[in-house]
Design a protein around this motif. Structure first.
Motif, PDB file in Angstrom:
ATOM      1  N   LEU A 182       1.114  -1.076   0.078  1.00 59.57           N
ATOM      2  CA  LEU A 182      -0.345  -0.277   0.297  1.00 59.57           C
ATOM      3  C   LEU A 182       0.881   0.856   0.434  1.00 59.57           C
ATOM      4  CD1 LEU A 182      -2.938   1.835   0.714  1.00 59.57           C
ATOM      5  CD2 LEU A 182      -2.237   1.356   2.999  1.00 59.57           C
ATOM      6  N   ALA A 183       0.745   1.759  -1.064  1.00 60.36           N
ATOM      7  CA  ALA A 183       1.586   2.910  -1.078  1.00 60.36           C
ATOM      8  C   ALA A 183       0.559   4.935  -1.011  1.00 60.36           C
ATOM      9  CB  ALA A 183       2.521   3.758  -2.320  1.00 60.36           C
ATOM     10  N   VAL A 184       0.664   5.880  -0.817  1.00 61.72           N
ATOM     11  CA  VAL A 184       0.086   7.152  -0.666  1.00 61.72           C
ATOM     12  C   VAL A 184       1.298   8.151  -0.599  1.00 61.72           C
ATOM     13  CG1 VAL A 184      -1.348   6.029   1.178  1.00 61.72           C
ATOM     14  CG2 VAL A 184       0.429   7.762   1.844  1.00 61.72           C
ATOM     15  N   THR A 185       0.631   8.951  -1.498  1.00 58.71           N
ATOM     16  CA  THR A 185       1.720  10.834  -1.749  1.00 58.71           C
ATOM     17  C   THR A 185       0.645  11.541  -1.608  1.00 58.71           C
ATOM     18  OG1 THR A 185       2.658  11.925  -3.808  1.00 58.71           O
ATOM     19  CG2 THR A 185       0.486  10.310  -4.673  1.00 58.71           C
ATOM     20  N   SER A 186       0.930  12.433  -0.634  1.00 60.72           N
ATOM     21  CA  SER A 186       0.247  13.383  -0.497  1.00 60.72           C
ATOM     22  C   SER A 186       0.485  14.859  -1.073  1.00 60.72           C
ATOM     23  CB  SER A 186      -0.230  13.259   0.611  1.00 60.72           C
ATOM     24  OG  SER A 186      -1.118  14.076   1.788  1.00 60.72           O
ATOM     25  N   GLY A 187      -0.187  16.196  -0.737  1.00 64.65           N
ATOM     26  CA  GLY A 187       0.845  17.428  -0.711  1.00 64.65           C
ATOM     27  C   GLY A 187       0.450  17.594   1.270  1.00 64.65           C
ATOM     28  N   ARG A 188       0.079  16.982   1.836  1.00 66.77           N
ATOM     29  CA  ARG A 188       0.366  16.897   3.140  1.00 66.77           C
ATOM     30  C   ARG A 188       1.596  17.409   3.580  1.00 66.77           C
ATOM     31  NH1 ARG A 188      -5.732  13.844   4.661  1.00 66.77           N
ATOM     32  NH2 ARG A 188      -6.139  13.463   2.572  1.00 66.77           N
ATOM     33  N   GLY A 189       1.791  17.061   5.048  1.00 66.77           N
ATOM     34  CA  GLY A 189       3.113  17.072   5.203  1.00 66.77           C
ATOM     35  C   GLY A 189       3.686  15.773   6.485  1.00 66.77           C
ATOM     36  N   PHE A 190       4.334  15.795   7.207  1.00 68.11           N
ATOM     37  CA  PHE A 190       4.511  14.449   7.298  1.00 68.11           C
ATOM     38  C   PHE A 190       3.213  14.172   8.694  1.00 68.11           C
ATOM     39  CE2 PHE A 190       6.438  11.954  11.334  1.00 68.11           C
ATOM     40  CZ  PHE A 190       7.441  11.065  10.754  1.00 68.11           C
ATOM     41  N   ARG A 191       3.209  15.257   9.532  1.00 65.88           N
ATOM     42  CA  ARG A 191       2.929  14.966  10.306  1.00 65.88           C
ATOM     43  C   ARG A 191       1.037  13.996   9.930  1.00 65.88           C
ATOM     44  NH1 ARG A 191       2.506  19.712  15.075  1.00 65.88           N
ATOM     45  NH2 ARG A 191       1.099  18.310  15.752  1.00 65.88           N
ATOM     46  N   GLU A 192       0.495  14.780   9.375  1.00 70.90           N
ATOM     47  CA  GLU A 192      -0.832  14.189   8.422  1.00 70.90           C
ATOM     48  C   GLU A 192      -0.747  12.941   7.832  1.00 70.90           C
ATOM     49  OE1 GLU A 192       0.612  18.005   8.171  1.00 70.90           O
ATOM     50  OE2 GLU A 192      -0.635  19.060   8.960  1.00 70.90           O
ATOM     51  N   GLU A 215       5.313   4.138   1.810  1.00 71.34           N
ATOM     52  CA  GLU A 215       4.117   3.130   1.955  1.00 71.34           C
ATOM     53  C   GLU A 215       4.364   1.859   2.706  1.00 71.34           C
ATOM     54  OE1 GLU A 215       5.615  -0.009  -2.247  1.00 71.34           O
ATOM     55  OE2 GLU A 215       7.328   1.706  -1.454  1.00 71.34           O
ATOM     56  N   LEU A 216       3.036   0.981   2.794  1.00 71.31           N
ATOM     57  CA  LEU A 216       3.591  -0.269   3.743  1.00 71.31           C
ATOM     58  C   LEU A 216       3.627  -1.943   3.391  1.00 71.31           C
ATOM     59  CD1 LEU A 216       0.120   1.792   5.877  1.00 71.31           C
ATOM     60  CD2 LEU A 216       3.125   1.429   6.374  1.00 71.31           C
ATOM     61  N   LYS A 217       3.348  -2.245   4.075  1.00 70.82           N
ATOM     62  CA  LYS A 217       3.220  -3.855   3.771  1.00 70.82           C
ATOM     63  C   LYS A 217       1.741  -4.298   4.403  1.00 70.82           C
ATOM     64  CE  LYS A 217       8.593  -5.091   4.785  1.00 70.82           C
ATOM     65  NZ  LYS A 217       9.166  -6.296   5.187  1.00 70.82           N
ATOM     66  N   ILE A 218       1.325  -4.767   3.108  1.00 64.35           N
ATOM     67  CA  ILE A 218      -0.400  -5.255   3.452  1.00 64.35           C
ATOM     68  C   ILE A 218       0.127  -6.660   4.048  1.00 64.35           C
ATOM     69  CG2 ILE A 218      -1.819  -6.499   2.436  1.00 64.35           C
ATOM     70  CD1 ILE A 218      -2.188  -3.575   2.116  1.00 64.35           C
TER      71      ILE A 218
END
Length: 670
Positions: A479-489, A556-559
């Motif tokens: 599972l992977a994500v990409t975001s315009g938010r910051g590290f904490r969000e 990115e996380l292992k499922i």
């Protein structure tokens, strides 16, 4: 696949209206595209699916008609007279790349006379859109469209050393094909060579050096079996497609190779004269016998909803070429024909019975018994993951499984082994199987930035391909994500995901130095001490490398660990009737001390009343705090299950926490 109506008559009586034949073929799986009159013949265009290469020849279509209408099928015996010398004494064949060419046969016809083909052959080829060239070349094309097995004819005089070598190209090797264009060959392709040079691109196209011409007197007939993946790769790499490559890509009948070779020689003797040498040079292992497949008659009723008499089932299967091994009251056991590689399971035989018996025989209101089933844990977890991320404002993306070399090297946190490369370049140079989902999502982010999309919050669930010592790569789901938010969000989104999955284990964070993540805003995540994934903001060099303009954070996380730890059944926990008490703590610690370590100490020192700990801020001030020190601001929530907690009790716990942090981390209360 275009077939000639007059040509089909050679194999099966066509005493039915052509419209009825077209309709029945369409209902049986060969969709009718069009029919056109060509020179007193009818050219019928049929759509042949990739699992039915047996119908890429007139005999295959004739076999379907024979079964559908109960007509006899007549196939030529192909027994040419062999009156010449032994072919083994005149020719040598060697296969040096058995992975690319599993079998190669060669026959030799001496003393042919090149000229026009017989009128009947030219008419049949013209009906299907094939231009007549000469009697030998036309015969190879005729047999190809007759049975679906590609063949090639070499001018034997042009073969140096009187030998055939099937091998991979040598570095820098090129060939002039019969279209008189030069092609650069590369490793992984299969070529046919003589004693000195390449004379054909195996399974795709012959070479000009051994092309059949007016001076040809001796003809070598090739019939072989090539690796479908290699043929497809070669054809796409060279931009060179042919009727032969189209069929080799879909697989040919191993048992039909020798018949096609004999049939070709038979027609050459008829059309061009000459003498056929005795025997055949046949190199490569013989095909293995096929395993029997069992069809239970009760399954027909269960799946189709109708009864089909056992004798009708036997007729259909045997007419299609299945060899009946045993028939009992409740089942029939058959060995499927060699030209039907798609018949390997009981369900395949049921489909054959249904399409030949007639789908129109199945009433629309027939009831088909259904058995309830439950979704797998994996499916339920992935559904919860998608639901949670969509609720958090992310959109699911689907990206290609290949990336270019630069993107593959830019981010590969799961392995240092070189990625697997494909021989076929896909999507502007993308030829590496991805080892991480992040580069693909960053490419999608780049496109969205170019289109001025304001919100680019994406996630993807897919496999990555990690090479290892085995024959196949490991393919874990990520599972992977990409975001315009910051590290904490984004870290908060990960924590919300774990909470939605009912994972109560503590999410551990450790420093991460994985480029292109910013070391000051990234971490490695773990559950139960095992790596779960990575999280962090892309540093400036990384943004430039991926051609991104705005702030970007990825994770990115292992499922698999999420599936193992998930608890999707909610559990009741009674709520305490007593109010909570909160205390803010501002601890000054050394710069090297991690928040995760401080939080663990606070939890341990709080004891049973601990309910929650929220990170608020980090403050640095050279004059007030000093060099190499930082202030961690946090909010602590306490609640007793035995009674209302007093301020004195809360202050005592706070003091205990400060003392524990002082001892463990050299912390001071600010």
């Amino acid at each position: 696949m275009i077939v000639s109506w007059n040509w089909l008559k050679q194999y099966v009586p066509l005493d039915m209206p052509i419209e009825e034949a077209e309709r029945r073929l369409m209902m049986a799986g060969l969709n009718h595209e069009s029919t056109a009159e060509v020179g007193g013949d009818l050219a019928i265009d049929l759509e042949v699916t990739s699992n039915r290469p047996d119908c890429l020849g007139h005999i295959g279509v004739a076999r379907e008609i024979a079964v559908l209408f109960g007509r006899p099928l007549s196939i030529p015996k192909a027994l040419p007279d062999e009156t010449g010398p032994a072919v083994e004494s005149l020719l040598d064949v060697a296969i040096e790349c058995p992975r690319l060419c599993t079998r190669y046969t060669a026959r030799l016809v001496q003393g042919v006379k090149i000229g026009p083909s017989p009128e009947w052959m030219r008419q049949r080829l013209a009906a299907i859109g094939v231009t007549a060239i000469n009697n030998v070349v036309d015969v190879t094309n005729y047999v190809l469209f007759e049975c679906g097995q590609p063949l090639h004819a070499f001018d034997f005089a042009g073969l140096r050393g009187r030998r055939i070598v099937v091998r991979e190209p040598r570095p820098g090797e090129t060939i002039e094909a019969i279209d008189h264009k030069e092609y650069a060959l590369s490793a992984g392709m299969c070529v046919i060579a003589d004693g000195e040079r390449t004379v054909a691109i195996g399974g795709v196209m012959g070479g000009a050096a051994t092309e059949i011409g007016p001076e040809t007197t001796d003809v070598l007939v090739e019939a072989a079996e090539f690796d479908p993946v290699s043929i497809r790769s070669t054809s796409r790499t060279l931009g060179l497609a042919s009727d032969s490559s189209y069929r080799f890509e879909r697989g040919v009948d191993s048992h039909g190779i020798d018949w096609a070779s004999r049939r070709c020689c038979e027609l050459i003797l008829e059309a061009a004269g000459g003498v056929l040498c005795q025997g055949v040079v046949d190199v490569g292992p013989r095909p293995k016998p096929r395993e029997a497949v069992v069809l239970r008659f009760a399954q027909l009723k269960r799946i189709l909803g109708i009864e089909v008499p056992p004798e009708r089932v036997r007729y259909i299967l045997s007419s299609l070429g299945n060899a009946v091994q045993r028939q009992e009251a409740r089942r029939i056991e058959v060995i499927s024909p060699t030209w039907r590689r798609d018949l390997t399971r009981e369900a395949d035989l049921i489909e054959e019975v249904a399409r030949i018996h007639g789908y129109e025989e199945i009433p629309e209101d027939v009831s088909v018994p259904m058995a309830p089933s439950s979704r797998r844990l994996e499916d339920r977890v992935l559904a919860k993951v998608r639901q949670t991320l969509c609720a958090l404002g992310f959109d699911e993306a689907v990206t290609p499984s290949v990336v270019d070399a630069a993107a593959s090297e830019a981010f590969s946190p799961w392995t240092d082994v070189a990625p697997l490369a494909t021989r076929i370049t896909i999507l502007r140079g993308a030829d590496r199987l991805r080892r991480s989902l992040v580069p693909s999502l960053l490419a999608a982010r780049k496109i969205n930035e170019a289109l001025s999309n304001p919100d680019i919050e994406l996630f993807e669930i897919a496999r990555v391909y990690l090479p290892h010592e085995g024959p196949l790569p490991r393919e874990p789901v990520m599972l992977a994500v990409t975001s315009g938010r910051g590290f904490r969000e984004v870290k908060g989104a990960v924590e919300a995901l774990l909470d939605a999955l009912g994972i109560t284990a503590e999410l551990q964070a450790a420093p991460c130095g994985q480029p292109p993540l910013d070391p000051a805003a990234s971490c490695r995540l773990a559950l139960h001490g095992e790596t779960l994934g990575y999280l962090g903001e892309i540093q400036a060099e990384g943004l430039k490398q991926f051609d991104l303009r705005s702030r970007t954070c990825v994770a990115e996380l292992k499922i698999e660990p999420l599936i193992e730890a998930a608890c999707l059944v909610p559990r009741y926990t009674p709520l305490t009737a007593y109010p909570a008490v909160s205390r803010d703590l501002n601890l000054v610690v050394d710069e090297a001390v991690r928040w995760a370590d401080v939080a663990a100490t606070v939890r341990a020192a709080s004891g049973e009343p601990f309910e929650g700990l929220d990170y608020l801020d980090t403050y640095r001030d050279l004059q007030r705090i000093g060099a190499g020190r930082k202030s961690l601001l946090m909010s602590l929530t306490l609640r007793s299950r035995e009674g209302t907690m007093t301020n004195q009790q809360a202050d005592a716990i706070r003091d205990r926490i400060v003392a524990a942090c002082r001892q463990a981390h050299n912390a001071e209360l600010r």
